[in-house]
Motif scaffolding. Structure first.
Motif, PDB file in Angstrom:
ATOM      1  N   TRP A 140      39.773  38.489  38.869  1.00 47.67           N
ATOM      2  CA  TRP A 140      38.974  37.762  38.008  1.00 47.67           C
ATOM      3  C   TRP A 140      37.526  38.860  37.690  1.00 47.67           C
TER       4      TRP A 140
ATOM      5  N   ARG B 177      41.051  38.705  32.045  1.00 49.89           N
ATOM      6  CA  ARG B 177      41.277  36.942  32.287  1.00 49.89           C
ATOM      7  C   ARG B 177      41.723  36.905  31.435  1.00 49.89           C
TER       8      ARG B 177
ATOM      9  N   TRP C  28      44.509  32.308  35.733  1.00 49.04           N
ATOM     10  CA  TRP C  28      44.171  32.680  36.324  1.00 49.04           C
ATOM     11  C   TRP C  28      43.159  31.802  36.961  1.00 49.04           C
ATOM     12  N   ARG C  29      42.381  31.637  35.642  1.00 48.19           N
ATOM     13  CA  ARG C  29      41.602  30.327  35.871  1.00 48.19           C
ATOM     14  C   ARG C  29      42.086  28.962  36.293  1.00 48.19           C
TER      15      ARG C  29
END
Length: 150
Positions: A66, A73, A77-78
């Motif tokens: 990140w 991003r 990934w979050r």
């Protein structure tokens, strides 16, 4: 210990656990495979430790990605960051003794995460700091996502 219990343990672990539970329920202590039971109880304690380390490596790896590849991003990934952070926080609440474990494995987990991040991003290993740039308290904050300033 009888040969049949040894065989049962080696051939059908699930049946061995059911049999052992019955022996314990019936208080037939002299028939319990005590050495193996002790080993199994000890190994049960390893599972939360192993899960903590695995989740920490994934969390740190995604935080590195990140931070060092902001153009890539993604929600994936979050979501991974949120999920693995949640798993760690849950484990620390459920098993308070893991808090000391976290401190003891932090550096090793970071090094593994660093290697994994290098592999996944294609960036050279030295693109990432030798030591973790964040402290555990910051990493475990639910709203922490590293920025260019971190």
């Amino acid at each position: 210990m009888t040969t049949s219990l040894n065989h049962l343990y080696e051939q059908d672990f699930l049946a061995w656990t059911a049999h052992t539970a019955n022996l314990l329920r019936e208080r037939r202590w002299d028939e319990v495979d005590l050495e193996r039971l002790i080993e199994e109880v000890e190994s049960m304690g390893d599972r939360p430790k192993d899960a903590l380390e695995s989740n920490l490596i994934i969390l740190l790896m995604h935080l590195l990605k990140w931070h060092y590849q902001p153009v890539y991003r993604s929600n994936s990934w979050r979501c991974s960051i949120v999920e693995h952070r949640r798993r760690i926080i849950h484990a620390l609440k459920k098993h308070p003794s893991l808090k000391s474990r976290l401190a003891g494995v932090w550096d090793e987990c970071y090094l593994n995460a660093r290697e994994d991040a290098s592999q996944e991003t294609g960036l050279p290993i030295n693109a990432f700091p030798d030591t973790c740039p964040w402290i555990a308290q910051k990493v475990l904050k639910t709203d922490f996502f590293p920025s260019d300033r971190d």
